[in-house]
Design an enzyme around this catalytic site. Structure first.
Site, mmCIF file in Angstrom:
data_model
loop_
_atom_site.group_PDB
_atom_site.id
_atom_site.type_symbol
_atom_site.label_atom_id
_atom_site.label_comp_id
_atom_site.label_asym_id
_atom_site.label_seq_id
_atom_site.Cartn_x
_atom_site.Cartn_y
_atom_site.Cartn_z
ATOM 1 N N SER A 105 0.840 -1.197 0.000
ATOM 2 C CA SER A 105 0.000 0.000 0.000
ATOM 3 C C SER A 105 0.871 1.242 0.000
ATOM 4 O O SER A 105 2.019 1.216 0.470
ATOM 5 C CB SER A 105 -0.900 0.001 1.241
ATOM 6 N N TYR A 129 -2.184 -1.169 10.218
ATOM 7 C CA TYR A 129 -2.314 -1.530 8.805
ATOM 8 C C TYR A 129 -1.085 -1.074 8.020
ATOM 9 O O TYR A 129 -0.487 -1.851 7.262
ATOM 10 C CB TYR A 129 -3.582 -0.890 8.239
#
Length: 280
Positions: free
Chosen positions: A172, A185
Site C-alpha cells: 500500500s 495496517y
C-alpha cells in the site's frame, strides 16, 4: 581528423559491430493471450481490487482460484464475471490468517487444475483507530491477514511453482507515506515491502519472480466499510490527480507483473497511486 578514442566510441556504439546483439523484440503471439494456460490464485478475490485482478487475469486467459472469507454473494458474482470472459474459476472460502487453511487453498487449486503459475497475495484487513484504541485482537487480525497469510501461502505454493512463475503481493502507499489512523495496517504493509524484497532474492535461483503493487486511495468495499462516512466524499482528493482510483485502474499492474512482459522485473514495487511520488 578523428581521434583514436572517437573511432573506438563510434565502433562500440554501433549495433551492427556487436558480436552479441541485443534482443530488441521478442516473439509476439497475437492469437494467444498474455496469461494463456496459466493458473492463478487471488486472495481477497471476491471484491474490490481482488475482483478486478480476477477479471483482468481471466481476460488474458488465466484460470483463477478466488479466495475469500464469508462473503458468498460477492464471490459468486466474481466467479460469474470470470466465466463470462471465457475462463474458469474456483471459489475457495478460507480464513487464510490460519496456516493450515493456506495449505488447503493450494491443495484445492492443485487438485482441480494440477498446476499453479501465479500467486497474488491481496487479502487485507484494516481497522482505523488512534494508537490508544488499537486492541490486541485487531492488531493480531491485521498482521495475520495482511502479512502472515502471505508467508503461509508462499510456503505451501513453492513446491508447485516453477521457472517463470510469479508471486505478486499487495502492499500500500501507506507503507511509504504512513497514515495516522491506520498505524497497524500501514506497519503490516511496510512488512510486505520487506517480505517482497527478501523473498525475491531467495527465489532468484529458482527463476521465480516476486514483486508487489502499492495502490494509493482506491475505491473499494474495504474503504466504504471501515472509514467514517464524513470522510468518504473527500477520499482520494489529496492525490495529485485529485480523485480516488478504481480497481480497474490497478488490475493491469498485476497482469503486467504476472506476464512475460515483466520477465526482467523482480523485487520491485509498482505504485498505482494517483501521482504521489514516493521513494522505493
Amino acid at each position: 581528423m578523428k581521434s583514436d578514442k572517437e573511432k573506438i566510441d563510434k565502433k562500440t556504439s554501433a549495433e551492427a559491430a556487436m558480436k552479441v546483439k541485443p534482443v530488441f523484440e521478442r516473439e509476439y503471439d497475437t492469437l494467444n493471450k498474455k496469461l494463456a494456460d496459466k493458473v492463478a490464485i487471488v486472495t481477497g478475490g471476491d471484491s474490490g481490487i481482488g475482483r478486478a485482478i480476477c477479471i483482468a487475469f481471466a481476460r488474458e486467459g488465466a484460470r483463477v482460484g478466488i479466495v475469500y472469507i464469508d462473503d458468498d454473494a460477492d464471490a459468486k458474482e466474481t466467479k460469474k464475471l470470470v466465466e463470462e470472459k471465457g475462463s474458469e474459476a474456483l471459489l475457495i472460502n478460507a480464513d487464510i490468517s490460519i496456516e493450515k487453511n493456506c495449505r488447503k487453498v493450494i491443495r484445492q487449486v492443485i487438485d482441480k487444475w494440477k498446476q499453479l503459475d501465479i500467486l497474488v497475495n491481496n487479502a487485507a484487513f484494516q481497522f482505523p483507530a488512534d494508537i490508544e484504541k488499537i486492541e490486541e485482537k485487531n492488531l493480531l487480525k491485521t498482521f495475520r491477514t495482511n502479512i502472515f497469510s502471505q508467508l503461509f501461502l508462499v510456503q505451501a505454493a513453492l513446491p508447485h511453482l516453477k521457472e517463470g512463475s510469479s508471486i505478486i503481493n499487495t502492499t500500500s502507499s501507506t507503507a511509504y507515506t504512513g497514515n495516522p489512523f491506520l498505524l497497524d495496517y500501514s506497519s503490516s504493509k511496510g512488512a510486505i515491502v520487506s517480505f517482497t524484497r527478501s523473498l525475491s532474492g531467495m527465489l532468484n535461483s529458482k527463476k521465480i519472480r516476486v514483486n508487489a503493487v502499492a495502490p494509493g486511495p482506491i475505491w473499494t468495499p474495504l474503504i466504504a466499510s471501515t472509514f467514517p462516512d464524513e470522510t468518504l466524499d473527500t477520499f482520494g482528493k489529496d492525490t495529485p490527480m485529485q480523485r480516488a482510483g478504481q480497481p480497474a485502474e490497478v488490475a493491469p499492474a498485476y497482469v503486467f507483473l504476472a506476464s512475460d512482459d515483466a520477465s526482467y522485473i523482480t523485487g520491485q514495487v509498482l505504485h498505482v497511486n494517483g501521482g504521489t511520488i514516493v521513494n522505493g
